[in-house]
Design an enzyme around this catalytic site. Structure first.
Site, PDB file in Angstrom:
ATOM      1  NE  ARG A  71      -3.822   0.161   2.228  1.00  0.00           N
ATOM      2  CZ  ARG A  71      -4.610   0.580   3.220  1.00  0.00           C
ATOM      3  NH1 ARG A  71      -4.640  -0.096   4.367  1.00  0.00           N
ATOM      4  NH2 ARG A  71      -5.362   1.638   3.082  1.00  0.00           N
ATOM      5  CB  CYS A 104      -1.896   3.496   9.599  1.00  0.00           C
ATOM      6  SG  CYS A 104      -3.329   3.977  10.602  1.00  0.00           S
TER       7      CYS A 104
END
Length: 281
Positions: free
Chosen positions: A178, A236
């Site tokens: 990611r 995050c």
């Protein structure tokens, strides 16, 4: 850098529960995009633990602030009081593993001024592995008196996160794919904040699901560019797993700030720059 006692073992918790000042227990089991964990809590939890719903009680409504923006402090305080949290009683938080959800509750309690909150290292699995009992009893706690005073822990907004990447170290706690922008299953675009360093939370834990030692964590973060006096920020996807990274840094004796909106907030605005690939820039 000095290590702290932000976490405790199942054996230490068992001892404290039998002592003269037992902690309030909060069960924050949660799965990203997964089923509601309340049925699992009702089937078996640490005796006396109160269930806290992360999506509804540890976050505000999803939107431009991100997928898990911080809850309104007064609403959060009301949830904690209903759970029996008082200003002068220790709190121990646990989840089903990884420490993501437990760390979110830990961080929120610290941010709002609670002086004594820790996370059960290894979560529910560590408790049962140590032959800890579970209960299916309904828990009705005595109303607590905790009143939140936000600001006791470091918090970054988008501009602060960008500045931290330029003038300190900004750690991206998501999985590497990611960060690199190879996949993005949830948010509008893949990639990372320019200058951020990839630091997946999985590397904070050993094979038994417990945190690495303080020395091992310090070595890990030093390898990512964190040195004495370096300002550190963490983000995050939506501010949940990043709290586990803040907790790991705390165990290592390293202060850090949380970008609570995280990538879900950053990527919501198409004018913000996005970097891809394995390098920070």
């Amino acid at each position: 850098m000095t290590a702290t006692s932000a976490i405790l073992s199942a054996a230490e918790l068992r001892s404290e529960l039998a002592g003269p000042r037992p902690p309030v227990l909060l069960d924050v089991r949660w799965q990203l995009g997964g089923p509601d964990q309340r049925p699992a809590y009702e089937a078996g939890h640490l005796p006396g633990a109160v269930y806290i719903d992360l999506d509804r009680e540890l976050a505000g409504p999803a939107g431009s602030g991100g997928r898990h923006p911080l809850p309104d402090p007064e609403a959060f305080g009301a949830v904690m009081r209903r759970a029996g949290v008082t200003a002068d009683t220790p709190v121990v938080v646990y989840d089903g593993g990884q420490g993501w959800a437990a760390a979110r509750a830990w961080w929120l309690l610290r941010w709002t001024g609670h002086p004594d909150v820790r996370v059960l290292d290894g979560g529910l699995a560590a408790w049962t592995a140590a032959d800890g009992a579970l209960s299916a009893d309904r828990v009705t706690p005595t109303e607590g008196d905790f009143k939140p005073t936000p600001g006791a822990a470091g918090l970054l907004d988008a501009d602060g996160a960008a500045e931290r990447a330029r003038a300190g170290v900004l750690l991206d706690a998501r999985a590497g794919e990611r960060y690199r922008g190879e996949v993005e299953p949830i948010d509008p675009v893949g990639g990372h904040i320019p200058g951020a360093v990839s630091a997946p939370t999985t590397e904070n834990l050993g094979p038994d699901g417990r945190f690495l030692s303080a020395a091992e964590l310090r070595a890990r973060f030093e390898g990512l560019g964190v040195t004495e006096g370096t300002p550190v920020g963490v983000y995050c996807g939506s501010g949940v797993s990043a709290a586990q990274q803040v907790l790991a840094l705390e165990v290592a004796g390293i202060a850090s700030d949380l970008y609570a909106g995280s990538w879900s907030h950053w990527s919501y605005d198409p004018s913000r720059p996005v970097a891809t690939g394995p390098e920070p820039q």
